[in-house]
Enzyme design. Structure first.
Site, PDB file in Angstrom:
ATOM      1  N   CYS A   1     -16.183   0.424 -26.746  1.00 24.08           N
ATOM      2  CA  CYS A   1     -17.530   0.989 -26.846  1.00 24.08           C
ATOM      3  C   CYS A   1     -18.065   1.286 -25.444  1.00 24.08           C
ATOM      4  O   CYS A   1     -19.122   0.799 -25.047  1.00 24.08           O
ATOM      5  CB  CYS A   1     -18.444   0.028 -27.584  1.00 24.08           C
ATOM      6  SG  CYS A   1     -17.807  -0.357 -29.216  1.00 24.08           S
TER       7      CYS A   1
ATOM      8  N   TYR B   1     -10.996   3.812 -11.730  1.00 23.72           N
ATOM      9  CA  TYR B   1     -10.908   4.588 -10.487  1.00 23.72           C
ATOM     10  C   TYR B   1     -10.844   6.089 -10.730  1.00 23.72           C
ATOM     11  O   TYR B   1     -10.724   6.860  -9.772  1.00 23.72           O
ATOM     12  CB  TYR B   1      -9.620   4.234  -9.716  1.00 23.72           C
ATOM     13  CG  TYR B   1      -9.385   2.783  -9.412  1.00 23.72           C
ATOM     14  CD1 TYR B   1     -10.238   2.092  -8.547  1.00 23.72           C
ATOM     15  CD2 TYR B   1      -8.290   2.108  -9.927  1.00 23.72           C
ATOM     16  CE1 TYR B   1      -9.995   0.763  -8.237  1.00 23.72           C
ATOM     17  CE2 TYR B   1      -8.039   0.782  -9.615  1.00 23.72           C
ATOM     18  CZ  TYR B   1      -8.894   0.119  -8.775  1.00 23.72           C
ATOM     19  OH  TYR B   1      -8.652  -1.181  -8.459  1.00 23.72           O
TER      20      TYR B   1
ATOM     21  N   GLY C   1       0.782  -1.236   0.000  1.00 26.42           N
ATOM     22  CA  GLY C   1       0.000   0.000   0.000  1.00 26.42           C
ATOM     23  C   GLY C   1       0.808   1.277   0.000  1.00 26.42           C
ATOM     24  O   GLY C   1       0.245   2.364   0.110  1.00 26.42           O
TER      25      GLY C   1
ATOM     26  N   GLU D   1       4.852  -6.072   1.907  1.00 31.93           N
ATOM     27  CA  GLU D   1       4.429  -6.731   0.658  1.00 31.93           C
ATOM     28  C   GLU D   1       3.838  -5.693  -0.294  1.00 31.93           C
ATOM     29  O   GLU D   1       2.668  -5.711  -0.620  1.00 31.93           O
ATOM     30  CB  GLU D   1       3.469  -7.899   0.920  1.00 31.93           C
ATOM     31  CG  GLU D   1       2.278  -7.584   1.763  1.00 31.93           C
ATOM     32  CD  GLU D   1       1.360  -8.782   2.004  1.00 31.93           C
ATOM     33  OE1 GLU D   1       1.840  -9.922   2.125  1.00 31.93           O
ATOM     34  OE2 GLU D   1       0.151  -8.550   2.074  1.00 31.93           O
TER      35      GLU D   1
ATOM     36  N   ARG E   1       2.774  -1.703  -5.840  1.00 34.84           N
ATOM     37  CA  ARG E   1       2.772  -0.433  -6.568  1.00 34.84           C
ATOM     38  C   ARG E   1       4.096   0.324  -6.510  1.00 34.84           C
ATOM     39  O   ARG E   1       4.637   0.739  -7.535  1.00 34.84           O
ATOM     40  CB  ARG E   1       1.654   0.446  -5.994  1.00 34.84           C
ATOM     41  CG  ARG E   1       1.403   1.738  -6.741  1.00 34.84           C
ATOM     42  CD  ARG E   1       0.395   2.611  -5.987  1.00 34.84           C
ATOM     43  NE  ARG E   1      -0.725   1.832  -5.507  1.00 34.84           N
ATOM     44  CZ  ARG E   1      -1.830   1.581  -6.200  1.00 34.84           C
ATOM     45  NH1 ARG E   1      -1.965   2.075  -7.403  1.00 34.84           N
ATOM     46  NH2 ARG E   1      -2.798   0.849  -5.681  1.00 34.84           N
TER      47      ARG E   1
HETATM   48  C1  LIG Z   1      -2.726  -5.758  -3.476  1.00 36.65           C
HETATM   49  C2  LIG Z   1      -2.079  -6.231  -2.254  1.00 36.65           C
HETATM   50  C3  LIG Z   1      -0.789  -5.825  -1.931  1.00 36.65           C
HETATM   51  C4  LIG Z   1      -0.021  -4.820  -2.749  1.00 36.65           C
HETATM   52  O1  LIG Z   1      -0.654  -3.596  -2.758  1.00 36.65           O
HETATM   53  P1  LIG Z   1       0.094  -2.331  -3.422  1.00 36.65           P
HETATM   54  O2  LIG Z   1      -0.921  -1.247  -3.269  1.00 36.65           O
HETATM   55  O3  LIG Z   1       0.348  -2.688  -4.834  1.00 36.65           O
HETATM   56  O4  LIG Z   1       1.327  -2.103  -2.632  1.00 36.65           O
HETATM   57  C5  LIG Z   1      -0.202  -6.366  -0.816  1.00 36.65           C
HETATM   58  N1  LIG Z   1      -0.854  -7.255  -0.048  1.00 36.65           N
HETATM   59  C6  LIG Z   1      -2.097  -7.661  -0.307  1.00 36.65           C
HETATM   60  C7  LIG Z   1      -2.741  -8.644   0.578  1.00 36.65           C
HETATM   61  C8  LIG Z   1      -2.761  -7.165  -1.421  1.00 36.65           C
HETATM   62  O5  LIG Z   1      -3.992  -7.565  -1.678  1.00 36.65           O
END
Ligand SMILES: *Cc1c(COP(=O)(O)O)cnc(C)c1O
Length: 423
Positions: free
Chosen positions: A351, A324, A240, A282, A285
């Site tokens: 379309c 989005y 995130g 984890e 992005r």
């Molecule tokens: C999508 C997701 C991420 C990665 O999110 P980013 O916004 O790309 O960093 C990490 N962990 C879980 C469980 C996710 O669903």
């Protein structure tokens, strides 16, 4: 340039790592639209992240495979010390293909199918359960592993951020009470090693948010230890971390996150029975997002009640703006310094009226044949592609450190489209 010593440029100057001549020469063999990823920049960025957490023994970034599920990208990230974060059988197979197995794979799924758990067990991946009932489901289907992790959803205890919404509205994770029950049940079933996970942010640019998440998990680790006597091996702060999609926004400073988390660690964990406690992330992005570009050609310019610039890519190649309303910056190669005296919607050929890469965007005057580069498409870009309107997914190219361009996924063909049809 020695990537590890390069300091971060936090201003988001929307430049491109290739020249117009390079792109024109690539287009001779790889027609637009295509994605191109910048290997050197991806590596340098991951090194900065690892450096910011180098104080933490065992620190690991598990790259969220869904962001850019390409084996070549996974291989590069693995070389830089990353693991893979998967949520499906297919993503597990992608990791396996590049030799990412065992505890280099985190399996963070939800509403999980038994066959997916089976593969995760086969790979000896770290299994991160999304729900209390999965303790039994996992045990009955594939057995309980020695190492188990649970996904915590803090609900109303945490605000979440604007993009991901309120945690209590999210389908993911255990409540606090369920966590305590879950660890107890897992211990009864033979689990001996434990981790704790949460994911409460999406595209978050405030470093404090991640420090608060660490504090939340450290405090919970202390409570779990007091109440159940378990010593967690790791906390996974989730992904995130955001990227500055708009020019002028500031990038998240890994240094600030790393040192903020360290201060919280020293205050809550350091010197206690819980020390050492490893930290995992984890992210998807922030790892690849800014280093992937969608290259497309202008095919039409239309003027009705508004101005439209039509390109040969469409929302099937990059869905974020249409889905989005996300901002993606655009450059017209060779016209980087031209005045922005056109206001237009940039559209694909689906379309659907939301097949727009931009609405009322200020652009230089563009015409047929101009090459447009759409920025920050390296994560959740190609991977969200689809085949609506019988559109095909594009090629992915790697701009290597040695300057060569490598095809890392060929474009789909009409034969691919017809392959699943029974005619
Ligand atoms: C999508 C997701 C991420 C990665 O999110 P980013 O916004 O790309 O960093 C990490 N962990 C879980 C469980 C996710 O669903």
């Amino acid at each position: 340039m020695s990537a590890s010593s390069a300091s971060a440029d936090l201003s988001s100057a929307k430049t491109v790592p290739f020249t117009q001549e390079q792109i024109n020469s690539i287009r001779k063999t790889h027609p637009t639209p295509f994605y191109i990823y910048d290997e050197a920049a991806i590596r340098a960025n991951v090194r900065r992240l690892n450096e910011a957490f180098s104080w933490c023994p065992g620190f690991r970034e598990y790259f969220a495979v869904k962001a850019t599920p390409n084996p070549r990208i996974l291989q590069i990230l693995m070389e830089e010390g990353c693991g893979g974060d998967c949520s499906s059988l297919g993503e597990l197979l992608l990791c396996e293909r590049v030799g990412m197995t065992g505890e280099k794979v985190m399996f963070t799924s939800n509403n999980t199918l038994a066959k997916d758990y089976k593969k995760a067990r086969e790979l000896d991946a770290v299994i991160n359960l999304d729900d209390l009932t999965h303790v039994d489901y996992l045990h009955d289907n594939v057995g309980t592993p020695e190492l188990i992790c649970f996904r915590y959803n803090p609900g109303p205890l945490r605000e979440g951020n604007v993009i991901i919404g309120k945690p209590e509205e999210a389908k993911f994770g255990f409540t606090r009470e369920q966590l305590f029950t879950g660890y107890r049940q897992a211990m009864e079933k033979g689990a001996k090693r434990f981790g704790l996970h949460t994911m409460v942010a999406s595209n978050e640019l405030n470093p404090e948010f991640f420090v608060e998440t660490a504090v939340m998990l450290f405090e919970l680790a202390v409570d779990l230890h007091k109440e159940l006597g378990i010593r967690l091996e790791f906390v996974n702060l989730g992904g995130g971390m955001g990227i500055p999609y708009r020019p002028g926004e500031l990038a998240l400073d890994f240094e600030v996150v790393g040192s903020g988390v360290k201060a919280a660690y020293d205050r809550l964990i350091g010197g206690t029975d819980l020390d050492p406690l490893t930290i995992y992330l984890e992210n998807g992005r922030i790892i690849t997002g800014p280093y992937g570009y969608l290259v497309t050609e202008v095919v039409h310019a239309k003027n009705t009640y508004k101005n439209y610039v039509g390109v040969d890519a469409c929302m099937a190649n990059l869905m974020r703006p249409g889905m989005y309303g996300s901002y993606h910056h655009m450059s017209i190669l060779g016209k980087e310094d031209a005045p922005l005296d056109l206001t237009a919607d940039v559209v694909g050929s689906l379309c659907e009226n939301n097949d727009k890469f931009a609405i009322d965007r200020k652009l230089p005057h563009v015409g047929r044949g101009d090459v447009m580069v759409i920025h920050d498409a390296g994560a959740h870009g190609h991977s969200m592609g689809f085949q609506y309107n019988a559109k095909l997914r594009s090629a992915e190219l790697l701009l290597r450190e040695d300057g060569e361009v490598e095809l890392i996924r060929r474009a789909e063909t009409m034969d691919d489209y017809f392959a699943t049809l029974n005619i």
